[in-house]
Structures are given as C-alpha cells and as structure tokens.
Design a protein around this motif. Sequence first.
Motif, PDB file in Angstrom:
ATOM      1  N   TYR A 182       0.838  -1.210   0.000  1.00  0.00           N
ATOM      2  CA  TYR A 182       0.000   0.000   0.000  1.00  0.00           C
ATOM      3  C   TYR A 182       0.870   1.256   0.000  1.00  0.00           C
ATOM      4  O   TYR A 182       0.625   2.204  -0.737  1.00  0.00           O
ATOM      5  CB  TYR A 182      -0.899  -0.024   1.240  1.00  0.00           C
ATOM      6  N   VAL A 183       1.894   1.239   0.851  1.00  0.00           N
ATOM      7  CA  VAL A 183       2.795   2.390   0.941  1.00  0.00           C
ATOM      8  C   VAL A 183       3.572   2.564  -0.365  1.00  0.00           C
ATOM      9  O   VAL A 183       3.728   3.667  -0.876  1.00  0.00           O
ATOM     10  CB  VAL A 183       3.757   2.222   2.125  1.00  0.00           C
ATOM     11  N   ILE A 184       4.068   1.439  -0.908  1.00  0.00           N
ATOM     12  CA  ILE A 184       4.849   1.509  -2.149  1.00  0.00           C
ATOM     13  C   ILE A 184       3.973   2.000  -3.294  1.00  0.00           C
ATOM     14  O   ILE A 184       4.411   2.772  -4.153  1.00  0.00           O
ATOM     15  CB  ILE A 184       5.461   0.129  -2.468  1.00  0.00           C
ATOM     16  N   GLN A 185       2.702   1.545  -3.330  1.00  0.00           N
ATOM     17  CA  GLN A 185       1.811   1.979  -4.401  1.00  0.00           C
ATOM     18  C   GLN A 185       1.564   3.481  -4.347  1.00  0.00           C
ATOM     19  O   GLN A 185       1.519   4.156  -5.364  1.00  0.00           O
ATOM     20  CB  GLN A 185       0.488   1.217  -4.279  1.00  0.00           C
ATOM     21  N   ARG A 186       1.472   4.051  -3.149  1.00  0.00           N
ATOM     22  CA  ARG A 186       1.329   5.499  -3.036  1.00  0.00           C
ATOM     23  C   ARG A 186       2.607   6.205  -3.476  1.00  0.00           C
ATOM     24  O   ARG A 186       2.565   7.288  -4.053  1.00  0.00           O
ATOM     25  CB  ARG A 186       0.966   5.868  -1.602  1.00  0.00           C
ATOM     26  N   GLY A 187       3.744   5.554  -3.216  1.00  0.00           N
ATOM     27  CA  GLY A 187       5.001   6.105  -3.709  1.00  0.00           C
ATOM     28  C   GLY A 187       5.069   6.110  -5.217  1.00  0.00           C
ATOM     29  O   GLY A 187       5.633   7.026  -5.828  1.00  0.00           O
ATOM     30  N   VAL A 188       4.490   5.070  -5.852  1.00  0.00           N
ATOM     31  CA  VAL A 188       4.453   5.030  -7.313  1.00  0.00           C
ATOM     32  C   VAL A 188       3.643   6.217  -7.850  1.00  0.00           C
ATOM     33  O   VAL A 188       4.045   6.901  -8.797  1.00  0.00           O
ATOM     34  CB  VAL A 188       3.853   3.699  -7.813  1.00  0.00           C
ATOM     35  N   LEU A 189       2.492   6.477  -7.226  1.00  0.00           N
ATOM     36  CA  LEU A 189       1.654   7.586  -7.678  1.00  0.00           C
ATOM     37  C   LEU A 189       2.372   8.922  -7.515  1.00  0.00           C
ATOM     38  O   LEU A 189       2.240   9.818  -8.351  1.00  0.00           O
ATOM     39  CB  LEU A 189       0.339   7.594  -6.898  1.00  0.00           C
ATOM     40  N   HIS A 190       3.152   9.048  -6.424  1.00  0.00           N
ATOM     41  CA  HIS A 190       3.906  10.292  -6.210  1.00  0.00           C
ATOM     42  C   HIS A 190       4.932  10.509  -7.316  1.00  0.00           C
ATOM     43  O   HIS A 190       5.025  11.603  -7.886  1.00  0.00           O
ATOM     44  CB  HIS A 190       4.599  10.225  -4.854  1.00  0.00           C
TER      45      HIS A 190
END
Length: 484
Positions: A182-190
Amino acid sequence: MSGDSHALPLRQGTTFSEDAVPEIDPTTTAGLLAERLQAWKHAVVYLEDYVGAVEKVHKAHAKEYERVLKTISHPLKEGAHFDQGLGGVAGFFENMRVNTQAMINSNAETEKTLKGSVLPILERLHKEIKAKHKEVTHGVEKGAKEIDKARNNTQKHIELLGQHTAAFESTGGKMTPNDDPYVIQRGVLHRLNKQVVEENNHRNDLINIQDGFKAFEAHVIQVVQQAMDALNQVAGGQAEKTRALYTDMLGAAQRIPGDFEWKGFINREGHRLVDPNEPPRNVDAIVFPNQDHNSTKPLIEGSLERKSRNKLSWGTQSAYYVVTPSKYLHEFKDDDNLRHDPKPELSIYLPDSVIGAPTGEKFHIKGKDKSKSFSSKLAGTSELNFKAHSAAEAQKWFDAIRIAAGATGPAYESQPPSPDASGPGSSSDAAPKVGKIDTAHKDQDVGITGDKTVSSPTAISPIATRQDTLKDTVASEEKKATVA
C-alpha cells in the motif's frame, strides 16, 4: 504536383500512451524539427553560395557563370523535407538552374553592390536559422533528460511494487512498513505525478516550438524573396535578357506560399509530430502493474484524532489513518499522494499489539512503532489513544483492527483485573489472563478475511465477554475449594 491536392493525414500520438512509463523517446519530435532546420539552413547556404558566385561572375565574365551553375547543380541536402513538385523550394532551385544556364555568356560589373546589399540579407537569415536550431536542440534536450530521469524513478518504484506484492502472497502479508505494498503503491503515484508534470511541460514546449515553425518558415521564405529581389535590382540592369532571367527566378521564389513547404511537410511527416489537440496526460487515467492488487486496498481508512505520546502536550491532533491487509495501522499527515511522498509517520503491526475495546468515541492500542522514524526510536512501545468522529465509527475502526490483528491476537483492557482473580490463594490456572480474547469471541471471527474495507458489524463487546468468562471461572474455582 501541388502539395495542396493531398489530404492531410490523421495524426497519431507520438509521445503519450496510457502506460505508466511510455517507450517513446521524448527527443523524437525535437530531433525531427532540428533536422528540418538543418535543411532550411542548407537551402539558405545554397542561396549564399549562389549570390557569392554571381558576384564573381560579374568580375570574371562568362566563365565565372559556369561556377555559379555548379553551386546549385547538386540536389538539396535533406531534400526529402521539401516538396519535389513544382511550386515549392525544390522547384524554385530547378528554375534557378535553367535561368543561370542562360547567363553563362552575360557580363557582370556590379560586384561591390552585390557584396554589400544582397549577401548580408542571406547571412543574417543563416544566423537566424542557426539560432533557432540551437534553441530547439539545447532547450528541448534538457526537458528530455528530465523526462528520462523521472521515468527511471517511476519504473524502479513500479518494479519495487511488483516485488513486494509477490512477497505479500508468499509471506502471508507479514512484512515491514516500508515494504507494505500500500505504501509503495502510493510512492508510485507520487513519482508518476512528477513524471507526468515533466512530460506535459516537455509536450507544451514542443507544441510552442511547432506552432512557431509555420511563422518562422514564412519569414525565411520572405527573406529569400527579399534577397532575390535585391539580386534582381542589382544584376538585372546589365541587359534586358539578364533582367528577364532574374525576374523569372524572383517569380519562382514569390510563387512559393509561406506555408507551402510546411503543409507538404505535415502531409509527409505529420504522424511524427505532437498533436496539440491531444489532451494532456492524467494520473487518474494511467494503469500500471499491481495497481488494484488486494494488498493495496485498505481494510479501513479515514481521519482520526490521536492524543500525543508526549505527556507534556495537551489536546489531540487529527491525522489520516489506514489499516492495510498487511496488518499495519499506518498514520499519514493526509491522504494527498501528490504534494509530498506519502511515507507513514507511524506504523503499528497489529498482531503484536494490544487492542482495547472502544468506549464511546474512544479506543486504545498499545504497540510499538515500527516506522523507523526518529520519534519511533524515542517512544518505543506506548499506548495510543484514538478518538473517532462518532461511537459507531469508533466501533467500525475497532472491528477492522481486530480482524487485521487476528481473532486469536492479544487484546488490551483499560480496566484493572477483578480482585477475586488476583487475591491470595488463587492458583495460576484459576486466574486466566484478561489480555486474551475468549473462545466464544474467537468463534465469531472464523472465516473473517481482511481483503475489503469492513463496515461496523453487530458483535458482542469483547470486554463484556471476557469479564463474564472471568467471573464464571472464579466462581467455579471457589465452589471446588469449598467442597474440598
């Protein structure tokens, strides 16, 4: 054949797609336009050589006119950029070759006038084209490098998401906070947002350059026409025949519409240019691998108020909290993925935590912050006091956290244990630990999974269940002691 008789082709997207990291080279359009400027520069060089040779012809008579013809006897460099039919630049040069052949026997006596009035016009135009070429190559090259850098960062984070979503399946969802999909996926969006900003800025630069090409080429042709007009005035006075030949060359140049070559270029190479009508990229429309993986969908998320762990501070602070399928309770400043990299400021692994039943709008969790932040190293294991917007919402958070922690996980009691259970004479097996969820409550949790955001279930309060079980156990032990 005139280029106006051809229907303009439909443009295809050359720099954008729905992929997170497109495979299109961002320098393709800029390279094409730079090559076109080179073609224009060489066309002007042709004219410079021609006028310079005419100047020498007026000094060296008929023999020098043969040298004039040689300067334009070869095909244009990058000739594919010009329409080969009549009425264009290529046809204009062919007209010059025919008329120059007729001037081989003419005399030239105006060398100084040609050198001082005609050549400077073309030399200035030559410098303008070189400056435009430098603007396109150097200005756009910097934007292309920024795009490549942003795309590499996005691709690395997408690959990292793929690794940890695969690890989520193999490890049963137990992993560190930084490895939480979940955290990594938000990092991808950033990082994807940064990439899209660079791509759209680069795209706007290319559109501005493209839009300026039509006017610039019209200006180039206008200056060429001006140079040919000056050449006609200087050299045409030699004789009526010579004047007629130069007038014919001038007419060939003036018959070229300012946008004739550009339209022909669009007709041939339009599919390689950026379509200004194509909408900019949008992060919401982009699809990337594992975007909708179950491990990236929170069990529950929203804003809560939490009392600070600093005993000297007063009041509560609002933050954004998420319970993930990886069994973590993460704290973020907000739910914005764009302004800053969304890294958890607090990460509690729920199976290793003690969870208290809600009291009205409040509930408690006692656990260790595993986010590896500076504050987590100072705080260690501590009790976190949360306050929801309503009692029903607090119950929803408690149910979701209890499911994530597991039906057999520990639970925290904010009330002290019963004096009967800890009094003298009580055995260790007669005083069970209050911190464990009872069997009846365990049976309720059978079959509950954490792959979706849960709603508030109607379940018996875990505190009431454990207290009733404790009282029944103590009464049974006292009865056995009396009989003995």
